[in-house]
Design a protein around this motif. Structure first.
Motif, short mmCIF file in Angstrom:
data_model
loop_
_atom_site.label_atom_id
_atom_site.label_comp_id
_atom_site.label_asym_id
_atom_site.label_seq_id
_atom_site.Cartn_x
_atom_site.Cartn_y
_atom_site.Cartn_z
N LEU A 174 0.32 11.70 -8.26
CA LEU A 174 0.07 11.53 -6.83
C LEU A 174 -1.17 12.26 -6.34
O LEU A 174 -1.64 11.98 -5.23
CB LEU A 174 1.29 11.98 -6.03
CG LEU A 174 2.56 11.17 -6.29
CD1 LEU A 174 3.74 11.78 -5.56
CD2 LEU A 174 2.36 9.71 -5.91
N LYS A 228 0.21 8.89 -1.77
CA LYS A 228 -0.85 9.73 -2.32
C LYS A 228 -1.63 10.45 -1.22
O LYS A 228 -1.98 11.62 -1.37
CB LYS A 228 -1.80 8.90 -3.19
CG LYS A 228 -1.21 8.52 -4.53
CD LYS A 228 -2.20 7.73 -5.35
CE LYS A 228 -1.61 7.42 -6.71
NZ LYS A 228 -2.57 6.76 -7.60
N LYS A 229 -1.88 9.76 -0.12
CA LYS A 229 -2.59 10.38 0.99
C LYS A 229 -1.75 11.51 1.59
O LYS A 229 -2.27 12.59 1.90
CB LYS A 229 -2.91 9.35 2.08
CG LYS A 229 -3.70 9.92 3.23
CD LYS A 229 -3.97 8.88 4.29
CE LYS A 229 -4.97 7.88 3.79
NZ LYS A 229 -5.38 6.91 4.82
N VAL A 281 2.16 3.22 -2.40
CA VAL A 281 1.72 4.30 -3.29
C VAL A 281 0.48 4.98 -2.73
O VAL A 281 0.38 6.22 -2.75
CB VAL A 281 1.49 3.78 -4.73
CG1 VAL A 281 0.88 4.86 -5.61
CG2 VAL A 281 2.80 3.29 -5.33
N ASP A 282 -0.45 4.21 -2.20
CA ASP A 282 -1.65 4.80 -1.60
C ASP A 282 -1.30 5.69 -0.41
O ASP A 282 -1.89 6.76 -0.24
CB ASP A 282 -2.64 3.72 -1.17
CG ASP A 282 -3.26 2.98 -2.33
OD1 ASP A 282 -3.36 3.58 -3.43
OD2 ASP A 282 -3.64 1.81 -2.16
N THR A 283 -0.34 5.26 0.39
CA THR A 283 0.09 6.05 1.53
C THR A 283 0.74 7.35 1.08
O THR A 283 0.44 8.42 1.62
CB THR A 283 1.09 5.25 2.40
OG1 THR A 283 0.46 4.04 2.84
CG2 THR A 283 1.57 6.05 3.58
N ARG A 335 -1.85 14.43 -0.84
CA ARG A 335 -3.16 15.08 -0.79
C ARG A 335 -3.23 16.03 0.41
O ARG A 335 -3.69 17.16 0.30
CB ARG A 335 -4.27 14.03 -0.74
CG ARG A 335 -5.67 14.62 -0.80
CD ARG A 335 -6.75 13.55 -0.93
NE ARG A 335 -6.72 12.58 0.15
CZ ARG A 335 -6.47 11.28 -0.01
NH1 ARG A 335 -6.23 10.78 -1.21
NH2 ARG A 335 -6.47 10.46 1.02
N ASP A 352 0.81 -1.21 0.00
CA ASP A 352 0.00 0.00 0.00
C ASP A 352 0.85 1.28 0.00
O ASP A 352 0.36 2.36 0.29
CB ASP A 352 -0.96 0.00 1.19
CG ASP A 352 -0.24 0.03 2.53
OD1 ASP A 352 0.96 -0.31 2.58
OD2 ASP A 352 -0.88 0.40 3.53
#
Length: 88
Positions: free
Chosen positions: A70, A24-25, A20-22, A28, A18
């Protein structure tokens, strides 16, 4: 950022699935900080004569996040006009 499960420090240690998701968060949330600064504190930044530094940091942030996809376009909407100028 100090969680070694998310950001491994040893050579050859794998990144978690995870990752990349982290990232991206995180990006953001960083964008929201920039949006807040530009919206609520830009006059103070200008009074300090630091707008060139803020703009340079934001420009690098946008180029990096754009290059690696991202931040989704909907998230950029509050500063879309500024982002468009940067990406031209």
């Amino acid at each position: 950022l100090d969680n070694e499960r998310v950001f491994p420090v040893g050579a050859g240690e794998p990144f978690p699935p995870d990752f990349v998701d982290t990232v991206k968060k995180i990006f953001r949330r960083l964008f929201r900080v920039y949006a807040h600064i530009y919206h609520s504190h830009f006059n103070q930044v200008c009074e300090l004569g630091e707008e060139a530094h803020l703009n340079s940091l934001f420009k690098h942030f946008i180029f990096f996040s754009n290059h690696f996809d991202l931040i989704v376009p909907q998230e950029i909407a509050p500063l879309q006009e500024l982002v468009d100028k940067i990406l031209k």
